[in-house]
Design a protein around this motif. Structure first.
Motif, short mmCIF file in Angstrom:
data_model
loop_
_atom_site.label_atom_id
_atom_site.label_comp_id
_atom_site.label_asym_id
_atom_site.label_seq_id
_atom_site.Cartn_x
_atom_site.Cartn_y
_atom_site.Cartn_z
N PRO A 233 0.66 -1.29 -0.01
CA PRO A 233 0.11 0.07 0.01
C PRO A 233 0.82 0.99 0.03
N LEU A 234 1.95 1.24 0.67
CA LEU A 234 2.64 2.49 0.55
C LEU A 234 3.29 2.81 -0.57
N ARG A 235 3.60 1.75 -1.41
CA ARG A 235 4.05 2.09 -2.79
C ARG A 235 2.92 2.58 -3.37
N SER A 236 1.80 2.11 -3.36
CA SER A 236 0.57 2.72 -4.15
C SER A 236 0.42 4.29 -3.64
N VAL A 237 0.47 4.58 -2.33
CA VAL A 237 0.44 5.95 -1.89
C VAL A 237 1.71 6.94 -2.56
N LEU A 238 2.82 6.38 -2.60
CA LEU A 238 3.53 7.23 -3.22
C LEU A 238 3.87 7.35 -4.81
N LYS A 239 3.33 6.41 -5.47
CA LYS A 239 3.05 6.44 -7.05
C LYS A 239 1.87 7.70 -6.93
N HIS B 156 -8.12 3.09 -7.12
CA HIS B 156 -7.81 2.22 -8.39
C HIS B 156 -6.90 1.57 -8.38
N GLU B 157 -5.69 1.87 -8.10
CA GLU B 157 -4.46 1.05 -7.95
C GLU B 157 -4.73 -0.01 -7.17
N ARG B 158 -5.30 0.00 -5.92
CA ARG B 158 -5.48 -1.16 -5.10
C ARG B 158 -6.30 -2.28 -5.66
N ILE B 159 -7.44 -1.79 -6.29
CA ILE B 159 -8.29 -2.50 -6.77
C ILE B 159 -7.70 -3.21 -8.02
N TRP B 160 -6.94 -2.68 -9.15
CA TRP B 160 -6.02 -3.32 -10.04
C TRP B 160 -5.09 -4.58 -9.52
N ASN B 161 -4.50 -3.94 -8.21
CA ASN B 161 -3.60 -4.81 -7.90
C ASN B 161 -4.40 -6.32 -7.27
N LYS B 162 -5.42 -6.53 -6.88
CA LYS B 162 -6.25 -7.62 -6.69
C LYS B 162 -6.54 -8.43 -7.90
#
Length: 87
Positions: free
Chosen positions: A26-32, A76-82
């Motif tokens: 999650p931290l990577r998604s936040v930084l992106k 959006h990133e977290r959903i696509w990550n799943k």
């Protein structure tokens, strides 16, 4: 919510669970999301200023844009990550 995921991730690793190599933390998604929003917000600020000719209004538009799109991008990133497709 983000902190829960980070803490859970560290606890799971310490209990011997195998780390998911295909998933972003999650931290990577936040930084992106933050880095992308800086670029996007500068674009919005410039376009808003060109269209309105008022820096105060352009700054207001860019500020709202930054917050709302940062939140949308993160989820959006977290959903696509799943989604397993394409991994």
């Amino acid at each position: 919510m983000i902190l829960d995921q980070i803490i859970f991730s560290k606890k799971a690793q310490s209990k011997g669970f195998e780390k998911d190599k295909s998933s972003e933390k999650p931290l990577r998604s936040v930084l992106k999301a933050l880095s992308w929003r800086v670029v996007g917000t500068l674009d919005t600020l410039i376009v808003s200023y060109i269209l309105t000719g008022e820096i105060a209004l352009a700054t207001s538009i860019a500020s709202v844009d930054f917050v709302t799109k940062l939140i949308l991008y993160f989820f959006h990133e977290r959903i696509w990550n799943k989604i397993k497709w394409g991994k």
